[in-house]
Design an enzyme around this catalytic site. Structure first.
Site, PDB file in Angstrom:
ATOM      1  N   SER A  60     -40.489  59.688  11.682  1.00 39.04           N
ATOM      2  CA  SER A  60     -41.903  59.391  11.452  1.00 39.04           C
ATOM      3  C   SER A  60     -42.223  57.909  11.309  1.00 39.04           C
ATOM      4  CB  SER A  60     -42.396  60.141  10.209  1.00 39.04           C
ATOM      5  OG  SER A  60     -41.494  60.000   9.124  1.00 39.04           O
ATOM      6  N   THR A  61     -41.372  57.043  11.829  1.00 37.12           N
ATOM      7  CA  THR A  61     -41.701  55.618  11.789  1.00 37.12           C
ATOM      8  C   THR A  61     -42.664  55.224  12.897  1.00 37.12           C
ATOM      9  OG1 THR A  61     -39.745  55.042  13.116  1.00 37.12           O
ATOM     10  CG2 THR A  61     -39.501  54.995  10.711  1.00 37.12           C
ATOM     11  N   TYR A  85     -33.331  68.193  28.014  1.00 39.47           N
ATOM     12  CA  TYR A  85     -34.417  68.108  27.038  1.00 39.47           C
ATOM     13  C   TYR A  85     -35.166  69.437  26.948  1.00 39.47           C
ATOM     14  CZ  TYR A  85     -38.991  66.666  25.155  1.00 39.47           C
ATOM     15  OH  TYR A  85     -40.163  66.563  24.427  1.00 39.47           O
ATOM     16  N   GLY A 104     -45.002  56.958  16.698  1.00 40.00           N
ATOM     17  CA  GLY A 104     -45.331  58.081  17.564  1.00 40.00           C
ATOM     18  C   GLY A 104     -46.001  59.248  16.870  1.00 40.00           C
ATOM     19  N   ILE A 105     -45.708  60.451  17.347  1.00 40.24           N
ATOM     20  CA  ILE A 105     -46.318  61.659  16.807  1.00 40.24           C
ATOM     21  C   ILE A 105     -45.952  61.828  15.336  1.00 40.24           C
ATOM     22  CG2 ILE A 105     -46.284  64.194  16.918  1.00 40.24           C
ATOM     23  CD1 ILE A 105     -45.940  63.895  19.986  1.00 40.24           C
ATOM     24  N   GLY A 106     -44.719  61.519  14.986  1.00 40.04           N
ATOM     25  CA  GLY A 106     -44.294  61.647  13.591  1.00 40.04           C
ATOM     26  C   GLY A 106     -45.092  60.751  12.665  1.00 40.04           C
ATOM     27  N   SER A 140     -42.403  71.173  22.657  1.00 34.64           N
ATOM     28  CA  SER A 140     -43.003  70.520  23.815  1.00 34.64           C
ATOM     29  C   SER A 140     -43.425  71.572  24.823  1.00 34.64           C
ATOM     30  CB  SER A 140     -41.988  69.576  24.474  1.00 34.64           C
ATOM     31  OG  SER A 140     -42.435  69.123  25.737  1.00 34.64           O
ATOM     32  N   THR A 159     -39.807  64.224   9.690  1.00 32.15           N
ATOM     33  CA  THR A 159     -38.644  63.561  10.271  1.00 32.15           C
ATOM     34  C   THR A 159     -39.068  62.755  11.503  1.00 32.15           C
ATOM     35  OG1 THR A 159     -38.008  65.391  11.738  1.00 32.15           O
ATOM     36  CG2 THR A 159     -37.193  65.459   9.469  1.00 32.15           C
TER      37      THR A 159
END
Length: 270
Positions: free
Chosen positions: A15-16, A160, A18-20, A147, A13
């Protein structure tokens, strides 16, 4: 270590980018078929196009859906009813200045609830659907991307931090629930990472202050994360390496864990 995921289907999820995105690429590199997810169709389509170019022999598909809503989750379930690997990565943060308790008092309900819906409930909904199916098959991997803020609560991003702590509770509880089934559930705890959200924020800070992005990042670390041991931001690939491992056959004895890849920011050993 040769991680082999051929024949496994993974959903990542958010995932376009960054980390994803780095995780999706790492899983595809290991042989898995991968479902990309993001809110906007254009970004999902572009990510799928780029990944198909890099991995022409992999089954790469995409689903545009806002996972902060139950309707968005249902869209994913309709298009991808089963999966062997689930990486609950989607999430965001409100990066604010902090000048005292007055700033925390000004955080509105919609910020608290909005972050909870996206950062926590998205993973709850996804796990609720896919975990029983994994248990029936006798194999599965679920990873929550939490995180270091889950255990090192940032006063400037208290809402957050709350969601990231909640992810640890959910992931551990689910691991307990599927004990002995061949399915593992873990959380991964990145630290400051040059991902899309924080990377873009640091780039703007650098421009505003007339310094390089690396200098801006060093200033952030000295002010906000002085305990870092690597003394730099991590890359998305470095975080993705831990996630891909947690999704592998080799990680079969690792479950219910909070796997830290935060550069030593958190000052305790356990």
């Amino acid at each position: 270590m040769n991680i082999e995921l051929k024949g496994r289907k993974a959903i990542v999820t958010g995932s376009t980018a960054g980390i994803g995105r780095a995780t999706a690429e790492g899983l595809a590199r290991a042989g898995a078929s991968v479902v990309i997810n993001g809110r906007r169709s254009a970004r999902v389509d572009e990510a799928v196009r780029q990944m198909r170019q890099v991995f022409p022999d992999r089954d790469i598909s995409g689903i545009a859906a806002d996972l902060s809503t139950a309707a968005g989750a249902e869209t994913v379930f309709a298009q991808a009813p089963d999966a062997d690997i689930l990486v609950n990565n989607v999430g965001t943060a409100h990066i604010r200045a902090y000048n005292g308790i007055e700033d925390i008092a000004k955080i509105p309900d919609e910020d608290w609830l909005g972050l909870f819906q996206l950062n926590v409930m998205s993973g709850v909904r996804m796990a609720r659907h896919y975990l029983p199916r994994m248990v029936r098959k006798g194999w599965g991997r679920v990873v929550f991307v939490s995180s270091e803020s889950a255990v090192n609560i940032p006063k400037e991003m208290l809402d957050y931090g709350m969601t990231k702590t909640a992810q640890l509770a959910v992931s551990r509880g689910l691991a307990e629930a599927v004990a002995g089934t061949g399915v593992t559930v873990n959380a991964v705890l990145p630290g400051p990472t040059r991902s899309e959200i924080l990377g873009d924020f640091m780039a703007k800070q650098a421009e505003a202050n007339g310094v390089t992005q690396e200098e801006a990042e060093q200033g952030f670390l000295k002010a906000m994360r002085p305990t870092t041991l690597i003394q730099r931001f991590a890359t998305t690939d470095e975080v993705a390496n831990m996630i891909v491992y947690a999704c592998s056959e080799q990680a079969s004895a690792t479950t219910g864990a909070a796997l830290r890849v935060e550069g030593g920011v958190v000052r305790f050993v356990a």
